[in-house]
Design a protein around this motif. Structure first.
Motif, PDB file in Angstrom:
ATOM      1  N   PRO A   1      15.048  -5.336   6.457  1.00 15.74           N
ATOM      2  CA  PRO A   1      14.430  -4.471   5.441  1.00 15.74           C
ATOM      3  C   PRO A   1      14.841  -4.831   4.005  1.00 15.74           C
ATOM      4  CG  PRO A   1      16.232  -3.333   6.505  1.00 15.74           C
ATOM      5  CD  PRO A   1      16.074  -4.632   7.237  1.00 15.74           C
ATOM      6  N   PHE A   2      13.974  -4.466   3.042  1.00 12.95           N
ATOM      7  CA  PHE A   2      14.209  -4.706   1.628  1.00 12.95           C
ATOM      8  C   PHE A   2      14.137  -3.403   0.846  1.00 12.95           C
ATOM      9  CE2 PHE A   2      11.910  -8.525   3.223  1.00 12.95           C
ATOM     10  CZ  PHE A   2      12.938  -9.460   3.081  1.00 12.95           C
ATOM     11  N   SER A   3      14.857  -3.357  -0.249  1.00 11.67           N
ATOM     12  CA  SER A   3      14.743  -2.230  -1.176  1.00 11.67           C
ATOM     13  C   SER A   3      13.607  -2.528  -2.158  1.00 11.67           C
ATOM     14  CB  SER A   3      16.050  -2.030  -1.942  1.00 11.67           C
ATOM     15  OG  SER A   3      16.281  -3.137  -2.807  1.00 11.67           O
ATOM     16  N   ALA A   4      13.216  -1.512  -2.947  1.00  7.83           N
ATOM     17  CA  ALA A   4      12.188  -1.727  -3.968  1.00  7.83           C
ATOM     18  C   ALA A   4      12.653  -2.787  -4.971  1.00  7.83           C
ATOM     19  CB  ALA A   4      11.865  -0.417  -4.669  1.00  7.83           C
ATOM     20  N   ALA A   5      13.942  -2.759  -5.303  1.00  6.12           N
ATOM     21  CA  ALA A   5      14.474  -3.754  -6.241  1.00  6.12           C
ATOM     22  C   ALA A   5      14.387  -5.162  -5.648  1.00  6.12           C
ATOM     23  CB  ALA A   5      15.924  -3.419  -6.594  1.00  6.12           C
ATOM     24  N   ASP A   6      14.634  -5.277  -4.339  1.00  2.00           N
ATOM     25  CA  ASP A   6      14.514  -6.581  -3.668  1.00  2.00           C
ATOM     26  C   ASP A   6      13.090  -7.122  -3.788  1.00  2.00           C
ATOM     27  OD1 ASP A   6      17.163  -6.508  -2.794  1.00  2.00           O
ATOM     28  OD2 ASP A   6      16.642  -5.533  -0.895  1.00  2.00           O
TER      29      ASP A   6
ATOM     30  N   TRP B   1       3.459  -6.015  -5.827  1.00  2.00           N
ATOM     31  CA  TRP B   1       3.441  -5.731  -4.394  1.00  2.00           C
ATOM     32  C   TRP B   1       2.975  -4.293  -4.193  1.00  2.00           C
ATOM     33  CZ3 TRP B   1       6.912  -1.873  -2.799  1.00  2.00           C
ATOM     34  CH2 TRP B   1       7.926  -1.567  -3.699  1.00  2.00           C
ATOM     35  N   ARG B   2       2.453  -4.004  -3.029  1.00  3.09           N
ATOM     36  CA  ARG B   2       1.926  -2.664  -2.748  1.00  3.09           C
ATOM     37  C   ARG B   2       2.328  -2.261  -1.335  1.00  3.09           C
ATOM     38  NH1 ARG B   2      -1.748   0.273  -5.451  1.00  3.09           N
ATOM     39  NH2 ARG B   2      -2.854   1.964  -4.361  1.00  3.09           N
ATOM     40  N   ALA B   3       3.040  -1.163  -1.237  1.00  5.64           N
ATOM     41  CA  ALA B   3       3.592  -0.739   0.048  1.00  5.64           C
ATOM     42  C   ALA B   3       2.577   0.055   0.880  1.00  5.64           C
ATOM     43  CB  ALA B   3       4.844   0.113  -0.180  1.00  5.64           C
ATOM     44  N   ILE B   4       2.712  -0.058   2.180  1.00  8.53           N
ATOM     45  CA  ILE B   4       1.870   0.634   3.150  1.00  8.53           C
ATOM     46  C   ILE B   4       2.781   1.529   3.997  1.00  8.53           C
ATOM     47  CG2 ILE B   4       0.188   0.330   5.007  1.00  8.53           C
ATOM     48  CD1 ILE B   4       0.096  -2.684   4.082  1.00  8.53           C
ATOM     49  N   ARG B   5       2.377   2.763   4.198  1.00  6.17           N
ATOM     50  CA  ARG B   5       3.200   3.659   5.018  1.00  6.17           C
ATOM     51  C   ARG B   5       3.048   3.286   6.492  1.00  6.17           C
ATOM     52  NH1 ARG B   5       4.875   8.491   3.239  1.00  6.17           N
ATOM     53  NH2 ARG B   5       3.077   8.687   1.834  1.00  6.17           N
ATOM     54  N   ARG B   6       4.160   3.126   7.172  1.00  9.89           N
ATOM     55  CA  ARG B   6       4.153   2.788   8.606  1.00  9.89           C
ATOM     56  C   ARG B   6       4.392   4.047   9.426  1.00  9.89           C
ATOM     57  NH1 ARG B   6       6.231  -2.473  11.862  1.00  9.89           N
ATOM     58  NH2 ARG B   6       4.278  -3.148  10.952  1.00  9.89           N
ATOM     59  N   PHE B   7       3.648   4.188  10.508  1.00  3.48           N
ATOM     60  CA  PHE B   7       3.789   5.349  11.392  1.00  3.48           C
ATOM     61  C   PHE B   7       3.654   4.884  12.839  1.00  3.48           C
ATOM     62  CE2 PHE B   7      -0.653   4.772  10.540  1.00  3.48           C
ATOM     63  CZ  PHE B   7      -1.320   5.119  11.698  1.00  3.48           C
ATOM     64  N   GLY B   8       3.898   5.784  13.768  1.00  4.38           N
ATOM     65  CA  GLY B   8       3.881   5.415  15.178  1.00  4.38           C
ATOM     66  C   GLY B   8       2.731   6.036  15.938  1.00  4.38           C
TER      67      GLY B   8
ATOM     68  N   ALA C   1       1.014  -7.980  -0.500  1.00  2.00           N
ATOM     69  CA  ALA C   1       0.104  -6.928  -0.041  1.00  2.00           C
ATOM     70  C   ALA C   1       0.385  -6.513   1.388  1.00  2.00           C
ATOM     71  CB  ALA C   1      -1.344  -7.410  -0.158  1.00  2.00           C
ATOM     72  N   THR C   2       1.389  -7.126   2.015  1.00  2.00           N
ATOM     73  CA  THR C   2       1.677  -6.837   3.417  1.00  2.00           C
ATOM     74  C   THR C   2       3.032  -6.154   3.589  1.00  2.00           C
ATOM     75  OG1 THR C   2       2.618  -9.051   3.744  1.00  2.00           O
ATOM     76  CG2 THR C   2       0.267  -8.788   4.163  1.00  2.00           C
ATOM     77  N   VAL C   3       3.496  -5.482   2.531  1.00  3.04           N
ATOM     78  CA  VAL C   3       4.773  -4.757   2.566  1.00  3.04           C
ATOM     79  C   VAL C   3       4.539  -3.381   3.165  1.00  3.04           C
ATOM     80  CG1 VAL C   3       6.602  -3.745   1.153  1.00  3.04           C
ATOM     81  CG2 VAL C   3       5.643  -5.986   0.552  1.00  3.04           C
ATOM     82  N   PHE C   4       5.384  -2.941   4.075  1.00  2.00           N
ATOM     83  CA  PHE C   4       5.240  -1.582   4.594  1.00  2.00           C
ATOM     84  C   PHE C   4       6.517  -0.788   4.359  1.00  2.00           C
ATOM     85  CE2 PHE C   4       6.368  -4.330   8.203  1.00  2.00           C
ATOM     86  CZ  PHE C   4       7.517  -3.713   8.664  1.00  2.00           C
TER      87      PHE C   4
END
Length: 223
Positions: free
Chosen positions: A111-116, A126-133, A211-214
């Protein structure tokens, strides 16, 4: 790194070369995704019309000011206060565990932080995507909500995936025999098969890794 799927990449490269383009640096995953020539084209009048283009989206606003990361952190704090056997906490821990298995296979990094991520891609790049189950047949499948994040709306596809019919092996065999000029000679004993490559599409290089960051709950939820 991610296991490289050379066969599929070679097919992509071959199809794209016909259009004068290259997949060496990855294939488009957001914005306008040009037709490869390998699938059925979508007529212009039938294509999705986005309300905003990918370049119009303010990724920094989405990631921070619209509280994707903060809301995930708040949700994690709520989950932490729940009993270990609470279904909501079990879902979150299962998503984490499933994602860590993906990492072991080289399908994801972090995993990465926002700063990373700012350091890797640049702030606002970059644009984050919410991951769910989602539970399927007793197994938790990690899914990414690209509708919520705007990825889907800002993407235009010029072709559609179409599954082949069950008689494809027979048609392929007939074409092979005809191409070899061996009709009647190979009518018996010809065998065919398929290779089901695990996570095949996950092995194709992305031209837009930012664009593939979650985004998901932290590691302490892991069982």
């Amino acid at each position: 790194g991610t296991p490289y799927f050379g066969g599929a990449s070679a097919c992509h490269q071959c199809e794209l070369r016909r259009e004068g383009r290259s997949a060496t640096l990855g294939v488009a995953v957001v914005g306008r995704v040009p037709a490869s020539g390998a699938f059925s084209p979508i007529l212009p009048e039938d294509r999705h019309v986005p309300t905003k283009t990918w370049d119009d989206l303010d990724h920094s606003v989405w990631n921070r000011d619209r509280e994707l990361i903060l809301s995930t952190a708040r949700r994690a704090a709520e989950l932490r206060s729940l009993p270990a056997d609470d279904p909501a906490r079990e879902d979150a821990s299962s998503v984490w565990a499933a994602t860590m298995k993906e990492r072991e296979k080289g399908l994801v990094h972090g995993p990465f932080s926002a700063a990373d991520l700012d350091a890797r891609f640049g702030e606002g790049q970059w644009r984050a995507i919410r991951r769910f189950g989602v539970w399927q047949k007793g197994k938790c499948r990690a899914c990414d909500n690209c509708a919520e994040s705007g990825h889907n709306d800002a993407t235009i596809l010029e072709e559609a995936l179409v599954c082949d019919t069950a008689d494809f092996p027979a048609r392929a065999a007939a074409l092979l025999v005809a191409e070899l000029g061996m009709e009647g000679i190979l009518s018996e004993g010809l065998r065919g098969g398929t290779e089901d490559v695990e996570a095949a599409y996950r092995r194709i290089l992305s031209a837009s890794p930012g664009a593939t960051v979650f985004c998901m709950a932290p590691s302490w939820l892991a069982p």
